[in-house]
Design a protein around this motif. Sequence first.
Motif, PDB file in Angstrom:
ATOM      1  N   VAL B  90       5.571  10.055  -6.106  1.00 15.35           N
ATOM      2  CA  VAL B  90       5.625  10.295  -4.679  1.00 15.35           C
ATOM      3  C   VAL B  90       6.930  11.063  -4.494  1.00 15.35           C
ATOM      4  N   ASP B  91       6.936  11.991  -3.578  1.00  9.62           N
ATOM      5  CA  ASP B  91       8.103  12.856  -3.465  1.00  9.62           C
ATOM      6  C   ASP B  91       9.407  12.098  -3.308  1.00  9.62           C
ATOM      7  N   CYS B  92       9.345  11.003  -2.559  1.00  5.82           N
ATOM      8  CA  CYS B  92      10.590  10.320  -2.253  1.00  5.82           C
ATOM      9  C   CYS B  92      11.178   9.591  -3.460  1.00  5.82           C
ATOM     10  N   LYS B 101      14.202   6.461   5.287  1.00  9.98           N
ATOM     11  CA  LYS B 101      14.393   5.025   5.068  1.00  9.98           C
ATOM     12  C   LYS B 101      14.221   4.631   3.607  1.00  9.98           C
ATOM     13  N   ASP B 104      15.534   1.042   1.408  1.00 10.40           N
ATOM     14  CA  ASP B 104      14.861  -0.247   1.343  1.00 10.40           C
ATOM     15  C   ASP B 104      13.430  -0.167   1.838  1.00 10.40           C
ATOM     16  N   CYS B 105      12.676   0.740   1.227  1.00  6.92           N
ATOM     17  CA  CYS B 105      11.284   0.932   1.594  1.00  6.92           C
ATOM     18  C   CYS B 105      10.415   0.176   0.588  1.00  6.92           C
ATOM     19  N   VAL B 106       9.543  -0.664   1.122  1.00  5.87           N
ATOM     20  CA  VAL B 106       8.727  -1.512   0.234  1.00  5.87           C
ATOM     21  C   VAL B 106       7.718  -0.695  -0.550  1.00  5.87           C
ATOM     22  N   THR B 107       7.006   0.162   0.163  1.00  7.71           N
ATOM     23  CA  THR B 107       5.969   0.925  -0.518  1.00  7.71           C
ATOM     24  C   THR B 107       6.577   1.735  -1.655  1.00  7.71           C
ATOM     25  N   ARG B 108       7.723   2.299  -1.391  1.00  7.46           N
ATOM     26  CA  ARG B 108       8.382   3.078  -2.424  1.00  7.46           C
ATOM     27  C   ARG B 108       8.615   2.241  -3.679  1.00  7.46           C
ATOM     28  N   ARG B 109       8.951   1.002  -3.479  1.00  5.03           N
ATOM     29  CA  ARG B 109       9.188   0.142  -4.638  1.00  5.03           C
ATOM     30  C   ARG B 109       7.920  -0.047  -5.461  1.00  5.03           C
ATOM     31  N   ILE B 110       6.792  -0.141  -4.761  1.00  4.51           N
ATOM     32  CA  ILE B 110       5.516  -0.277  -5.473  1.00  4.51           C
ATOM     33  C   ILE B 110       5.199   0.982  -6.274  1.00  4.51           C
ATOM     34  N   TRP B 111       5.347   2.129  -5.611  1.00  9.98           N
ATOM     35  CA  TRP B 111       5.078   3.392  -6.339  1.00  9.98           C
ATOM     36  C   TRP B 111       5.977   3.479  -7.556  1.00  9.98           C
ATOM     37  N   GLU B 113       7.272   1.077  -9.313  1.00 14.97           N
ATOM     38  CA  GLU B 113       6.810   0.188 -10.391  1.00 14.97           C
ATOM     39  C   GLU B 113       5.626   0.778 -11.137  1.00 14.97           C
TER      40      GLU B 113
END
Lengths: 145, 145
Positions: B90-92, B101, B104-111, B113
């Motif tokens: 994902v780009d971010c 944001k 501390d972005c949750v979705t980002r943490r999933i991507w 992982e």
Amino acid sequence: MKLSSRSRYGFRAILELAVGYGNGPIQIKTIADREDISNKYLEQLIAMLKAAGLVRSIRGPRGGYTLAKPPSEIRLDEVFSTLEGPLVAVDCLEHPSFCPKCTDCVTRRIWSEMQDAVLNVLRSKTLQDVVDMSKGTDRDANYTI
Amino acid sequence: MKLSSRSRYGFRAILELAVGYGNGPIQIKTIADREDISNKYLEQLIAMLKAAGLVRSIRGPRGGYTLAKPPSEIRLDEVFSTLEGPLVAVDCLEHPSFCPKCTDCVTRRIWSEMQDAVLNVLRSKTLQDVVDMSKGTDRDANYTI
DNA sequence: GTATAAGCTAGTAAAATGGTAGGTTTATAG
DNA sequence: CTATAAACCTACCATTTTACTAGCTTATAC
């Protein structure tokens, strides 16, 4: 292997439903505004989630969407395979008959390991887990472009 | 998140080079015939691998391609990111400034992982490992559609 | 019965995919 | 020195997928 907007948006949307689970239905418009996604596009994504039985709808005024079951009973891989289709997959992983030499094909084994790695991450987490992760951080931090 | 033909073909091609490493150059035509891939398309894929420094070319008659270094020094993630671009990304994940944001972005943490899971599989293996895997099985079994 | 929200179907611009086509260069064998 | 075998461009193309938009229909709470 880039993640599609479909998955990103859809995931954020169902996460909104997970966060609001138990407080009545949430409207597409609300989610679309909050997550800054096109209303009509989101409508289609949620339709996919509904078709997969992950989400339930209530029509008419004061209607909207809720999760079909508690967040703790929806695993992330269910959400993903709904939005994204089979994960990482190569056709011969699902249909071994597809390729004549599938049984002892090296490349196939690599694809398979990759797929399992992703699935393990997603299968090990439910929406509830993700909601819990976001507790403590800013509510609005559920955000990915 | 389906694997593109680009990756599948390209991987099979570089694997041919890995198997034949040390025995002089191999021609595109040979690989294309052996793996049943379009000659001209494969030409382009190998060009990508060459641009990435994974493959070396010898021009003129009796020319062809060889690996730029021993198979044991080429990790699968190098091959993949060359052919497929950033994995799962994902780009971010690459450009945290992309999204306000991100920290501390949750979705980002999933991507993240998910991406790590795939990378770990690919980083842990070299072309030599794959060649070794295929020893014992039929030579022609290096085959994925 | 009217406003509100879901539901449905079709269209569409832009990008990516999986190629083809055709010519240009470089080196080697003879 | 010439024929030829290969790599090396560069451009084009059809199809599919993506990420939408548009507009109409249906159900329901009030």
